[in-house]
Design a protein around this motif. Sequence first.
Motif, mmCIF file in Angstrom:
data_model
loop_
_atom_site.group_PDB
_atom_site.id
_atom_site.type_symbol
_atom_site.label_atom_id
_atom_site.label_comp_id
_atom_site.label_asym_id
_atom_site.label_seq_id
_atom_site.Cartn_x
_atom_site.Cartn_y
_atom_site.Cartn_z
ATOM 1 N N LYS A 130 30.551 -16.689 0.221
ATOM 2 C CA LYS A 130 30.686 -17.919 -0.590
ATOM 3 C C LYS A 130 30.406 -17.366 -1.496
ATOM 4 O O LYS A 130 30.240 -16.165 -2.379
ATOM 5 C CB LYS A 130 29.341 -18.051 -0.667
ATOM 6 C CG LYS A 130 28.446 -18.883 -1.502
ATOM 7 C CD LYS A 130 27.388 -19.939 -0.542
ATOM 8 C CE LYS A 130 26.440 -20.837 -2.448
ATOM 9 N NZ LYS A 130 25.277 -20.628 -1.213
ATOM 10 N N LYS A 131 30.523 -17.174 -3.029
ATOM 11 C CA LYS A 131 30.697 -16.362 -4.696
ATOM 12 C C LYS A 131 29.006 -16.473 -4.974
ATOM 13 O O LYS A 131 28.175 -17.699 -4.442
ATOM 14 C CB LYS A 131 30.717 -17.437 -5.432
ATOM 15 C CG LYS A 131 30.951 -17.871 -6.982
ATOM 16 C CD LYS A 131 31.719 -18.414 -7.866
ATOM 17 C CE LYS A 131 31.420 -17.666 -9.210
ATOM 18 N NZ LYS A 131 29.740 -18.201 -9.522
ATOM 19 N N GLY A 132 28.753 -15.798 -5.463
ATOM 20 C CA GLY A 132 27.857 -14.987 -6.220
ATOM 21 C C GLY A 132 26.965 -16.925 -7.620
ATOM 22 O O GLY A 132 27.796 -16.321 -7.855
ATOM 23 N N ALA A 133 25.989 -17.028 -7.602
ATOM 24 C CA ALA A 133 25.544 -17.102 -8.203
ATOM 25 C C ALA A 133 25.049 -17.117 -9.533
ATOM 26 O O ALA A 133 24.820 -16.025 -9.970
ATOM 27 C CB ALA A 133 23.955 -17.672 -8.119
ATOM 28 N N ASP A 134 26.110 -17.531 -10.695
ATOM 29 C CA ASP A 134 25.960 -16.513 -11.688
ATOM 30 C C ASP A 134 24.641 -16.579 -12.518
ATOM 31 O O ASP A 134 23.518 -17.111 -11.406
ATOM 32 C CB ASP A 134 26.605 -17.341 -12.937
ATOM 33 C CG ASP A 134 27.659 -17.649 -12.480
ATOM 34 O OD1 ASP A 134 28.619 -16.630 -12.102
ATOM 35 O OD2 ASP A 134 29.269 -18.521 -13.410
ATOM 36 N N LEU A 135 24.261 -15.887 -13.939
ATOM 37 C CA LEU A 135 22.819 -15.999 -14.069
ATOM 38 C C LEU A 135 22.679 -16.222 -15.317
ATOM 39 O O LEU A 135 23.526 -15.549 -16.062
ATOM 40 C CB LEU A 135 22.397 -13.957 -13.408
ATOM 41 C CG LEU A 135 20.623 -13.567 -14.243
ATOM 42 C CD1 LEU A 135 20.364 -14.455 -14.430
ATOM 43 C CD2 LEU A 135 20.690 -12.184 -13.893
ATOM 44 N N GLU A 136 21.865 -17.200 -15.852
ATOM 45 C CA GLU A 136 21.879 -16.856 -17.297
ATOM 46 C C GLU A 136 21.039 -16.419 -17.879
ATOM 47 O O GLU A 136 19.919 -16.555 -17.325
ATOM 48 C CB GLU A 136 21.551 -18.517 -17.256
ATOM 49 C CG GLU A 136 22.706 -19.363 -17.463
ATOM 50 C CD GLU A 136 23.338 -20.871 -17.076
ATOM 51 O OE1 GLU A 136 22.541 -21.569 -17.301
ATOM 52 O OE2 GLU A 136 24.327 -21.512 -17.173
ATOM 53 N N ILE A 137 20.901 -16.229 -18.937
ATOM 54 C CA ILE A 137 19.635 -15.590 -19.902
ATOM 55 C C ILE A 137 19.843 -16.650 -20.937
ATOM 56 O O ILE A 137 20.908 -15.970 -21.776
ATOM 57 C CB ILE A 137 20.241 -13.781 -19.912
ATOM 58 C CG1 ILE A 137 20.521 -13.181 -18.728
ATOM 59 C CG2 ILE A 137 19.283 -13.238 -20.597
ATOM 60 C CD1 ILE A 137 21.007 -11.383 -19.339
ATOM 61 N N ARG A 138 18.733 -16.591 -21.716
ATOM 62 C CA ARG A 138 18.841 -17.829 -22.887
ATOM 63 C C ARG A 138 17.801 -16.624 -23.882
ATOM 64 O O ARG A 138 17.248 -15.558 -23.615
ATOM 65 C CB ARG A 138 17.907 -18.253 -22.808
ATOM 66 C CG ARG A 138 18.547 -19.599 -21.516
ATOM 67 C CD ARG A 138 17.670 -20.901 -21.251
ATOM 68 N NE ARG A 138 18.480 -22.221 -20.233
ATOM 69 C CZ ARG A 138 19.301 -22.784 -20.339
ATOM 70 N NH1 ARG A 138 19.771 -22.937 -21.761
ATOM 71 N NH2 ARG A 138 19.464 -23.127 -18.949
ATOM 72 N N VAL A 139 18.867 -16.680 -25.040
ATOM 73 C CA VAL A 139 18.664 -16.465 -26.123
ATOM 74 C C VAL A 139 18.429 -16.782 -27.204
ATOM 75 O O VAL A 139 18.592 -17.916 -27.563
ATOM 76 C CB VAL A 139 19.497 -14.498 -26.706
ATOM 77 C CG1 VAL A 139 19.367 -13.870 -25.498
ATOM 78 C CG2 VAL A 139 21.181 -15.233 -26.826
ATOM 79 N N PRO A 140 17.463 -16.838 -28.656
ATOM 80 C CA PRO A 140 17.709 -17.547 -29.556
ATOM 81 C C PRO A 140 19.214 -17.344 -30.385
ATOM 82 O O PRO A 140 19.891 -16.082 -30.070
ATOM 83 C CB PRO A 140 17.369 -16.982 -30.954
ATOM 84 C CG PRO A 140 15.665 -15.994 -29.970
ATOM 85 C CD PRO A 140 16.873 -15.761 -28.346
ATOM 86 N N ARG A 141 19.247 -18.853 -31.032
ATOM 87 C CA ARG A 141 20.168 -18.571 -31.858
ATOM 88 C C ARG A 141 20.777 -17.742 -32.711
ATOM 89 O O ARG A 141 19.392 -17.467 -33.830
ATOM 90 C CB ARG A 141 20.536 -19.946 -32.339
ATOM 91 C CG ARG A 141 21.898 -20.304 -33.659
ATOM 92 C CD ARG A 141 21.902 -21.741 -33.265
ATOM 93 N NE ARG A 141 22.313 -22.562 -32.673
ATOM 94 C CZ ARG A 141 23.471 -22.876 -31.610
ATOM 95 N NH1 ARG A 141 24.545 -22.629 -31.845
ATOM 96 N NH2 ARG A 141 23.378 -23.170 -30.762
ATOM 97 N N GLY A 142 21.780 -17.430 -32.960
ATOM 98 C CA GLY A 142 21.573 -15.771 -34.284
ATOM 99 C C GLY A 142 21.398 -14.028 -34.062
ATOM 100 O O GLY A 142 21.691 -13.620 -33.969
ATOM 101 N N THR A 143 20.625 -14.387 -32.569
ATOM 102 C CA THR A 143 21.287 -13.351 -31.444
ATOM 103 C C THR A 143 22.107 -12.049 -31.325
ATOM 104 O O THR A 143 23.476 -13.406 -31.055
ATOM 105 C CB THR A 143 20.755 -12.787 -30.020
ATOM 106 O OG1 THR A 143 19.391 -13.735 -30.220
ATOM 107 C CG2 THR A 143 20.608 -11.995 -29.365
ATOM 108 N N ILE A 144 22.829 -11.265 -31.677
ATOM 109 C CA ILE A 144 23.618 -10.645 -31.728
ATOM 110 C C ILE A 144 23.312 -9.729 -30.187
ATOM 111 O O ILE A 144 22.501 -8.321 -30.237
ATOM 112 C CB ILE A 144 24.236 -9.040 -32.650
ATOM 113 C CG1 ILE A 144 24.810 -10.215 -34.351
ATOM 114 C CG2 ILE A 144 25.341 -8.606 -32.934
ATOM 115 C CD1 ILE A 144 24.072 -9.847 -35.619
ATOM 116 N N ILE A 145 24.614 -9.723 -29.881
ATOM 117 C CA ILE A 145 24.042 -8.167 -28.302
ATOM 118 C C ILE A 145 25.507 -7.125 -28.512
ATOM 119 O O ILE A 145 26.597 -7.919 -29.435
ATOM 120 C CB ILE A 145 24.771 -9.166 -27.076
ATOM 121 C CG1 ILE A 145 24.190 -10.688 -26.959
ATOM 122 C CG2 ILE A 145 25.094 -8.681 -25.715
ATOM 123 C CD1 ILE A 145 24.545 -11.727 -26.327
#
Length: 453
Positions: free
Chosen positions: A110-125
């Motif tokens: 089975k495929k592993g579940a994706d992990l979503e990380i929420r950030v404010p708009r305007g965030t630079i990674i």
Amino acid sequence: MLVPTPTTIPPTANAATSPLAREAIRSGDYMFVDIAKVKIKAGDGGDGAVAFHREKYVAAGGPDGGDGGKGGDVVFVVDDNLATLADFRYKRKYKAQNGEPGKGGRCNGKKGADLEIRVPRGTIIREATSGAVMADMSKTERFVAAKGGRGGWGNPHFATPTRQVPRFAKPGVPGEEWEVNLELKLLADVGLIGYPSVGKSSLISVVSQAKPKIADYHFTTLVPNLGVVSMGEGNSFVIADIPGLIEGASDGIGLGHQFLRHVERCRLLIHIVDVSGHEGRNPIDDFEQINAELVKFNPDLAERPMIVAGNKIDMAEPEQIEEFKKYVEGKGYEYYSICAPILEGTKELMNVVWNKLRDLPPIKEYEAEEIPIESIIGQDTGFKITQEDEGYFLVEADWFPKVLKGIDIEDYEALQYMQRVLDKSGVFAALEERGIQEGDIVSLYDIEFEYIK
């Protein structure tokens, strides 16, 4: 970059924050956070299975192992209900789910579940070691920062006319792993700058629906405040009140240096100056000192369009206003007199700002940059070589997936790049020590090639 602010939290900020962050807000220990460092790890691919078909009356069913499942991705997602990076104060490590290993009967994992990380708009990674921009979450709604590893092949993939009973399978590919810096740069068309207590908060409170704290003492504003200025018929622009700068702000003095980064996206600056000088400062000196701090922090800011607004004209002598206006216009800037609390000159100023914005380029966005190989590999250049069968060598290393991702084996330059990486890391030398012969197969997770001396 942590400043207490229990009284200026946007109403929507609580909706999507973690329970720990919400508790901190209720207890008054809320911090405006606009920089964070986190570690992210995508899920590893599941291992392929070694199995053989077992069925009554079937003497030699052959290889029957399933492939491993793909590991989950780590995905950054824009959440417009978030206003700060406060959640990352309580959690610094994020890992997606691994893929499950394959099973007999050609059952894939089975495929592993994706992990979503929420950030404010305007965030630079940014990649932490090199500082390279990975993504600008201004208009990008979703960004896959770390890709999950592919599942390993089961042993049926390795069956050949001469190898009819393969007793090996491929392990899953490790998921990508990064240490990243998150940096929030507010998305505002206009930035209000100037010394503390010159009237920036008063101006934003009368031209928009923002309700910042206003008081007659320095550093009343501890965080950037955003307001939307309506120009009628569905037209509007965003204005940001940047906490007061003082001389030496770019070197870490006062509070303003913590928020200078939020000016970098602004299309237009309004430099507010107390022309009355009632605090014993000279308006011309204030104007030059703040401009100098902008240049020290980022020379590009010196080229940003700027309008100068002389505030508190009700407490200034006409000679003071005229002297300052003449000086500013002599420097090539447009000057406007205002008295924010009583709305004098504020409407005219906003009209000028709106007309200028229509001719200016859109809010700055940061382009993704290539991450240097040195930052990808780091200090760990270790690898493991396993001879699974005669003429078949499996090479494994945690850093391989990041370096070799996207390699097109049909492209000559890509193959040359891969060869340089393997040569520099010592893989070829180690294979020769293990006795590899010309024509043998080398497997690097998703890539297989024939060894040629």
